[in-house]
Design an enzyme around this catalytic site. Structure first.
Site, PDB file in Angstrom:
ATOM      1  N   PRO A   1       0.825  -1.214   0.000  1.00  0.00           N
ATOM      2  CA  PRO A   1       0.000   0.000   0.000  1.00  0.00           C
ATOM      3  C   PRO A   1       0.862   1.268   0.000  1.00  0.00           C
ATOM      4  O   PRO A   1       1.868   1.341   0.712  1.00  0.00           O
ATOM      5  CB  PRO A   1      -0.785  -0.092   1.313  1.00  0.00           C
ATOM      6  CG  PRO A   1       0.036  -0.980   2.192  1.00  0.00           C
ATOM      7  CD  PRO A   1       0.857  -1.871   1.307  1.00  0.00           C
ATOM      8  N   GLY A   2       0.471   2.235  -0.816  1.00  0.00           N
ATOM      9  CA  GLY A   2       1.169   3.524  -0.835  1.00  0.00           C
ATOM     10  C   GLY A   2       0.187   4.625  -0.467  1.00  0.00           C
ATOM     11  O   GLY A   2       0.218   5.212   0.610  1.00  0.00           O
ATOM     12  N   ARG A   3      -0.765   4.847  -1.397  1.00  0.00           N
ATOM     13  CA  ARG A   3      -1.778   5.887  -1.214  1.00  0.00           C
ATOM     14  C   ARG A   3      -2.495   5.766   0.128  1.00  0.00           C
ATOM     15  O   ARG A   3      -2.737   6.771   0.810  1.00  0.00           O
ATOM     16  CB  ARG A   3      -2.809   5.730  -2.336  1.00  0.00           C
ATOM     17  CG  ARG A   3      -3.900   6.775  -2.344  1.00  0.00           C
ATOM     18  CD  ARG A   3      -5.049   6.347  -3.270  1.00  0.00           C
ATOM     19  NE  ARG A   3      -4.594   5.876  -4.553  1.00  0.00           N
ATOM     20  CZ  ARG A   3      -4.318   6.654  -5.596  1.00  0.00           C
ATOM     21  NH1 ARG A   3      -4.487   7.954  -5.504  1.00  0.00           N
ATOM     22  NH2 ARG A   3      -3.894   6.136  -6.733  1.00  0.00           N
TER      23      ARG A   3
ATOM     24  N   CYS B   1      -0.242  28.471 -16.575  1.00  0.00           N
ATOM     25  CA  CYS B   1      -0.704  28.995 -17.839  1.00  0.00           C
ATOM     26  C   CYS B   1      -1.507  27.952 -18.606  1.00  0.00           C
ATOM     27  O   CYS B   1      -1.150  27.609 -19.734  1.00  0.00           O
ATOM     28  CB  CYS B   1       0.548  29.363 -18.612  1.00  0.00           C
ATOM     29  SG  CYS B   1       0.349  30.821 -19.521  1.00  0.00           S
ATOM     30  N   GLU B   2      -2.534  27.384 -17.996  1.00  0.00           N
ATOM     31  CA  GLU B   2      -3.355  26.335 -18.608  1.00  0.00           C
ATOM     32  C   GLU B   2      -4.752  26.445 -18.018  1.00  0.00           C
ATOM     33  O   GLU B   2      -4.887  26.545 -16.795  1.00  0.00           O
ATOM     34  CB  GLU B   2      -2.874  24.931 -18.202  1.00  0.00           C
ATOM     35  CG  GLU B   2      -1.442  24.631 -18.436  1.00  0.00           C
ATOM     36  CD  GLU B   2      -1.207  23.695 -19.603  1.00  0.00           C
ATOM     37  OE1 GLU B   2      -2.166  23.093 -20.105  1.00  0.00           O
ATOM     38  OE2 GLU B   2      -0.039  23.592 -19.986  1.00  0.00           O
TER      39      GLU B   2
ATOM     40  N   TYR C   1       1.136  10.999  -3.896  1.00  0.00           N
ATOM     41  CA  TYR C   1       1.236  11.426  -5.292  1.00  0.00           C
ATOM     42  C   TYR C   1       1.006  12.925  -5.457  1.00  0.00           C
ATOM     43  O   TYR C   1       0.537  13.375  -6.497  1.00  0.00           O
ATOM     44  CB  TYR C   1       0.277  10.608  -6.182  1.00  0.00           C
ATOM     45  CG  TYR C   1       0.492   9.117  -6.011  1.00  0.00           C
ATOM     46  CD1 TYR C   1       1.689   8.528  -6.399  1.00  0.00           C
ATOM     47  CD2 TYR C   1      -0.481   8.304  -5.414  1.00  0.00           C
ATOM     48  CE1 TYR C   1       1.909   7.165  -6.212  1.00  0.00           C
ATOM     49  CE2 TYR C   1      -0.262   6.941  -5.230  1.00  0.00           C
ATOM     50  CZ  TYR C   1       0.931   6.388  -5.633  1.00  0.00           C
ATOM     51  OH  TYR C   1       1.161   5.046  -5.444  1.00  0.00           O
TER      52      TYR C   1
HETATM   53  C1  LIG Z   1       4.018  -2.189  -8.090  1.00  0.00           C
HETATM   54  C2  LIG Z   1       3.232  -1.228  -7.290  1.00  0.00           C
HETATM   55  N1  LIG Z   1       3.015  -1.491  -6.003  1.00  0.00           N
HETATM   56  C3  LIG Z   1       2.318  -0.645  -5.219  1.00  0.00           C
HETATM   57  C4  LIG Z   1       1.794   0.530  -5.721  1.00  0.00           C
HETATM   58  C5  LIG Z   1       1.056   1.410  -4.785  1.00  0.00           C
HETATM   59  O1  LIG Z   1      -0.227   1.649  -5.154  1.00  0.00           O
HETATM   60  P1  LIG Z   1      -1.183   2.454  -4.172  1.00  0.00           P
HETATM   61  O2  LIG Z   1      -0.497   3.730  -3.865  1.00  0.00           O
HETATM   62  O3  LIG Z   1      -2.406   2.653  -4.948  1.00  0.00           O
HETATM   63  O4  LIG Z   1      -1.371   1.613  -2.968  1.00  0.00           O
HETATM   64  C6  LIG Z   1       1.973   0.830  -7.075  1.00  0.00           C
HETATM   65  C7  LIG Z   1       1.354   2.043  -7.669  1.00  0.00           C
HETATM   66  O5  LIG Z   1       0.237   1.970  -8.162  1.00  0.00           O
HETATM   67  C8  LIG Z   1       2.718  -0.056  -7.883  1.00  0.00           C
HETATM   68  O6  LIG Z   1       2.945   0.213  -9.159  1.00  0.00           O
HETATM   69  N1  LIG Z   2       0.178   8.352  -9.421  1.00  0.00           N
HETATM   70  C1  LIG Z   2      -1.071   7.667  -9.373  1.00  0.00           C
HETATM   71  C2  LIG Z   2      -0.986   6.263  -8.938  1.00  0.00           C
HETATM   72  C3  LIG Z   2      -0.120   5.398  -9.776  1.00  0.00           C
HETATM   73  C4  LIG Z   2       0.811   4.733  -8.930  1.00  0.00           C
HETATM   74  C5  LIG Z   2       1.908   3.961  -9.447  1.00  0.00           C
HETATM   75  N2  LIG Z   2       1.655   2.679 -10.058  1.00  0.00           N
HETATM   76  C6  LIG Z   2      -2.110   8.460  -8.614  1.00  0.00           C
HETATM   77  O1  LIG Z   2      -1.869   9.524  -8.200  1.00  0.00           O
HETATM   78  O2  LIG Z   2      -3.219   8.043  -8.429  1.00  0.00           O
END
Ligand SMILES: Cc1ncc(COP(=O)(O)O)c(C=O)c1O
Ligand SMILES: N[C@@H](CCCC[NH3+])C(=O)O
Length: 446
Positions: free
Chosen positions: A298-300, A372-373, A402
């Site tokens: 998980p990232g987001r 500028c968009e 992100y």
């Molecule tokens: C391989 C991989 N793992 C994990 C993530 C994390 O995704 P999220 O931030 O949606 O949890 C991503 C980005 O989408 C990814 O490309």
């Molecule tokens: N950058 C994207 C998610 C993609 C993550 C990487 N695979 C976002 O903001 O939703």
């Protein structure tokens, strides 16, 4: 205030000003300037620990182990790497730069997984030299290249094969990653994934540890994760049946949805953990096999809800709409240089005046940047008070993931600072770009 969207320590004082982590946003903005990304440390670490604990408990019921790899692309600083190390998480990095920041923050190399669909020789070499715990191989070219580099270094690279399971999920086409027609991974349906597993198994310089998939991002549906778990375990069972090799590890990726607006929905760590543990149990019952050591990324869902962006309002305009009525355009001192998500994915956000109370009537508003968009929109539709004015602070919640990691210097914008707050104390993670930074990239004429 959209209480459900802001991070857990955010409160509004009697004078209407927001505070986060015990710090008044007016003071944070005064001390660090605007736009400013503010991370609620307690919130972000609680989310990381919730993934760790819920998944450990849910899979533990089956006697299985899970590691949580924080997907650092969402937001990375060496201080965040230090938090993740302290909270017993592992870390997913997607480039040489992310690898260096993770190491700089003291994340042990053995707890790092390196991703990327087009890793350079230098990135692969560095990963082996520092001893990363896993490299997720994404192509036949990479399998050959990594094998050669490992043998040259006298090393053996621990690898997982990235599998495209064909499950289409994700909040937007650009963030779905497991359907056939895109750049990541090796296809399950075409047999390429199986072939890649055989190639890794046969390569002297590689130690095949298992399989990985990531189906996409901002996913609400547990069914998509369940389907992908079943396909992954089916592949593992087929590999065992044919080669007698029981792959020890399965990584099911990240992608858990968060709430961006008051009407938005999220997939909580608890629901995700128990849903996925049951899915893996059901898949094993169907296709056979032992429980693997699992991991998720998980990232987001760890960084996103913990962060907000604080902007200063500059210009307010009232524009007549063709369909009647008017829209209030609230221009802030940032925009698509600090939040690429609205313009890129049509992402939805909300906003609130953060520096005072207002009892003015709400007005249909659009928060726009200074670039500028005309597509330079931060929040497409939100009600803001009719008296919002130059000098007010505006807070946009759920920008922890992100946001800064996709920030850019369009129009020679100076990217904002990132501070985290806890117990009233602010700590700078990333300082604001300066004019000297811009000048240092620009090669001036003699
Ligand atoms: C391989 C991989 N793992 C994990 C993530 C994390 O995704 P999220 O931030 O949606 O949890 C991503 C980005 O989408 C990814 O490309
Ligand atoms: N950058 C994207 C998610 C993609 C993550 C990487 N695979 C976002 O903001 O939703």
């Amino acid at each position: 205030m959209s209480a459900a969207v802001f991070s857990r320590t955010v409160t509004r004082g009697d004078d209407g000003a927001l505070s986060v982590g015990g710090a008044d946003v007016r003071e944070l903005a005064g001390a660090h300037g605007t736009p400013l990304y503010v991370i609620d440390e307690v919130d972000m670490r609680a989310r990381a620990c919730a993934f760790r604990d819920e998944f450990t408990a849910a899979f533990g019921r089956h006697g299985a182990k899970v590691d949580v790899y924080y997907a650092s692309k969402a937001f990375l600083s060496s201080k965040v790497a230090r938090w993740m190390r302290a909270d017993d998480l592992c870390m997913d990095v997607a480039s040489g730069g992310e690898l260096e920041l993770a190491l700089r923050g003291g994340m042990p190399a053995a707890r790092i997984g390196l991703h990327g669909n087009n890793k350079s020789d230098a990135e692969l070499r560095r990963a082996l030299e520092v001893g990363v715990g896993r490299i997720i191989v994404d192509s036949f070219t990479e399998i050959e290249t990594l094998d050669a580099i490992a043998r040259e270094l006298g090393a053996v690279a621990p690898v997982l094969v990235r599998v495209t399971t064909g499950v289409h999920a994700g909040g937007h086409e650009y963030i779905a990653t497991s359907h056939e027609d895109q750049k990541f991974g090796l296809s399950l349906a075409s047999g390429a994934a199986f072939e890649a597993l055989v190639a890794c198994q046969d390569a002297e310089g590689l130690d095949l540890r298992g399989i990985h998939t990531h189906i996409g991002s901002q996913i609400l549906s547990l069914e998509a994760f369940q389907e992908s778990a079943e396909r992954m375990l089916g592949l593992r069972a087929a590999f065992f049946a044919e080669l007698g090799v029981d792959l020890p590890e399965v990584d099911l990726g990240g992608g858990y949805a968060i709430r961006y607006t008051p009407h938005g929905e999220e997939l909580t760590p608890r629901d995700a953990a128990y849903g996925m543990a049951e899915a893996v149990a059901a898949a094993l019952a169907k296709v056979g096999g032992t429980w693997p050591h699992l991991s998720i990324e998980p990232g987001r869902a760890i960084a996103g809800p913990a962060g907000m962006t604080v902007y200063r309002v500059g210009v307010v305009k009232h524009v007549n709409l063709d369909e009647g009525g008017e829209r209030q355009y609230v221009a802030v001192d940032g925009g698509m240089s600090d939040n690429m998500r609205t313009v890129t994915y049509g992402a939805e956000y909300t906003a609130t005046v953060a520096s005072r109370l207002s009892d003015a009537e709400p007005a249909l508003s659009r928060v726009v940047g200074k670039h500028c968009e005309s597509g330079d929109i931060v929040v497409r539709d939100v009600d803001l008070p009719h008296d919002v004015a130059r000098g007010d602070l505006l807070a946009v919640p759920a920008t922890g993931a992100y946001g800064r990691s996709m920030a850019n210097n369009y129009n020679a914008a100076l990217r904002p600072a990132v501070v985290s707050v806890r117990d009233g104390e602010a700590s700078v993670h990333i300082r604001r770009d300066t004019l000297e930074d811009l000048f240092s990239w620009d090669v001036a004429p003699d």
